[in-house]
Design a protein around this motif. Structure first.
Motif, mmCIF file in Angstrom:
data_model
loop_
_atom_site.group_PDB
_atom_site.id
_atom_site.type_symbol
_atom_site.label_atom_id
_atom_site.label_comp_id
_atom_site.label_asym_id
_atom_site.label_seq_id
_atom_site.Cartn_x
_atom_site.Cartn_y
_atom_site.Cartn_z
ATOM 1 N N TYR A 211 0.790 2.074 -2.274
ATOM 2 C CA TYR A 211 -0.661 1.881 -2.366
ATOM 3 C C TYR A 211 -0.983 0.438 -2.753
ATOM 4 O O TYR A 211 -1.859 -0.190 -2.159
ATOM 5 N N ARG A 212 -0.269 -0.101 -3.735
ATOM 6 C CA ARG A 212 -0.526 -1.481 -4.157
ATOM 7 C C ARG A 212 -0.215 -2.450 -3.027
ATOM 8 O O ARG A 212 -0.935 -3.419 -2.814
ATOM 9 N N ALA A 213 0.864 -2.199 -2.273
ATOM 10 C CA ALA A 213 1.216 -3.078 -1.158
ATOM 11 C C ALA A 213 0.133 -3.054 -0.078
ATOM 12 O O ALA A 213 -0.243 -4.091 0.471
ATOM 13 N N ALA A 214 -0.376 -1.848 0.237
ATOM 14 C CA ALA A 214 -1.420 -1.733 1.254
ATOM 15 C C ALA A 214 -2.710 -2.398 0.792
ATOM 16 O O ALA A 214 -3.404 -3.063 1.573
ATOM 17 N N LEU A 215 -3.039 -2.233 -0.478
ATOM 18 C CA LEU A 215 -4.247 -2.848 -1.014
ATOM 19 C C LEU A 215 -4.135 -4.373 -0.990
ATOM 20 O O LEU A 215 -5.104 -5.078 -0.675
ATOM 21 N N GLN A 216 -2.946 -4.890 -1.283
ATOM 22 C CA GLN A 216 -2.735 -6.333 -1.236
ATOM 23 C C GLN A 216 -2.890 -6.859 0.186
ATOM 24 O O GLN A 216 -3.416 -7.963 0.399
ATOM 25 N N GLU A 217 -2.455 -6.081 1.173
ATOM 26 C CA GLU A 217 -2.631 -6.481 2.575
ATOM 27 C C GLU A 217 -4.107 -6.570 2.936
ATOM 28 O O GLU A 217 -4.531 -7.476 3.660
ATOM 29 N N VAL A 218 -4.907 -5.626 2.450
ATOM 30 C CA VAL A 218 -6.350 -5.659 2.716
ATOM 31 C C VAL A 218 -6.968 -6.918 2.117
ATOM 32 O O VAL A 218 -7.776 -7.615 2.751
#
Length: 342
Positions: A211-218
């Motif tokens: 989740y943190r990785a995906a949020l960082q991509e956004v």
């Protein structure tokens, strides 16, 4: 890393000087609360619920709610007499097998680094803990609170794990615990087989926070697309720079004027204006201008009234003259008319 505490590990007659470092850090992506329209930060004020006034930190005390709307207020003097040890010591109470400490008790972790000449006793304690397969139960005062903790070894370094007190662990109270549920042997065998098929060695680096990785991509995509809001900073008006000598000179002139003395003038006729004298001149000019404006308005008003009054006066004069002429006309008419015969 920066040490957050300095003290000594004390057990028996041995004292080992150490520095304390936080062993963990949170990697959560943190957000600020902002205004959706312009990205401005949302600020919160500390206000009193009784008087509504904003309160500074110096006026904030600790209050204990005893129920019924009543509050007990504690001051710094009340805390000063509490039996909290002020010594910077990690006191070893006993050594116990590591498996006897329930992991639910663990709270925060800190690394211990030997300080100065304490390296040899530090290594001695470390190796003794490894050989005995035990952990040390200790007490330590951190952040104005006495805490229970353990000392164990991790990657060649002593690790201090603060612990919760036993009365801080809740007792589970769920209805299904009182139900008489039976598990059939085939079901248990199938579950055990599934566990065996998924058994492996725990390697924490394999697991990631998706989740943190995906949020960082956004967030990165918004930055690359320049979907960035930069709120306008409210700049304070810069204070006017005042020359020290000029200010002192103006102060001297003001003091002389107060005593009735004539201020000294330079040969150039008037000298350089100071920031203070310039401000005064501007203020006097504004006052003079403001005083002239009402005077002009008053004069204009009087002139207009005078002009308006003149026609009225002339009209009144004509009426008076006409009124006075009427008796004379009547007298003349009588004289002109022929007299009737007797």
């Amino acid at each position: 890393m920066r040490a957050i505490w300095k003290g000594a590990v004390s057990f028996g007659l041995v004292s080992i000087g150490v520095k304390l470092y936080s062993a963990t850090e949170e990697k959560d992506i943190r957000f600020h609360q902002v205004h959706r329209e312009d990205g401005g930060r949302i600020r919160y004020k500390r206000t009193c619920s009784v008087c509504g006034e904003e309160v500074t930190y110096d006026d904030i005390a600790k209050g204990y709610d005893i129920g019924g709307g009543e509050m007990v207020i504690l001051t710094d003097e009340d805390f000063a007499d509490l039996p909290l040890t002020s010594s910077r010591a990690i006191d070893v109470l006993e050594f116990v097998p590591a498996e006897q400490v329930d992991p639910i008790l663990y709270n925060k972790a800190y690394f211990l680094e030997p300080e100065g000449a304490a390296t040899k006793p530090y290594v001695l304690l470390r190796d003794a803990l490894i050989d005995s397969e035990r952990v040390a139960i200790v007490k330590v005062a951190l952040r104005q609170r006495e805490q229970l903790a353990t000392l164990r070894v991790r990657e060649g370094v002593l690790l201090l794990n603060t612990m919760l007190w036993p009365d801080e662990i809740r007792t589970p109270d769920f209805g299904f615990l009182d139900e008489d549920l039976k598990v059939r042997p085939p079901e248990l065998a199938m579950a055990s087989s599934l566990i065996d098929s998924m058994t492996g060695e725990f390697e924490p680096d394999v697991f990631t926070d998706d989740y943190r990785a995906a949020l960082q991509e956004v967030i990165d995509a918004k930055v690359e697309g320049r979907e960035v809001v930069q709120p306008e900073e409210v700049e304070e008006a810069p204070a006017a720079a005042v020359d020290l000598m000029a200010a002192l000179k103006a102060s001297v002139e003001r003091a002389k004027a107060a005593r009735g003395e004539q201020p000294a003038r330079s040969s150039g006729g008037g000298g350089e204006p100071t920031p203070i004298s310039s401000a005064r001149s501007a203020q006097k000019a504004a006052e003079k201008k403001a005083a002239k404006a009402p005077a002009k308005k008053t004069a204009a008003k009087k002139t207009a009234e005078k002009k308006a009054a003149e026609p009225a006066k002339k009209t009144a004069a004509k009426k008076t003259a006409a009124k006075k002429a009427e008796p004379a006309k009547k007298t003349a008419a009588r004289k002109t008319a022929p007299r009737k015969s007797a």
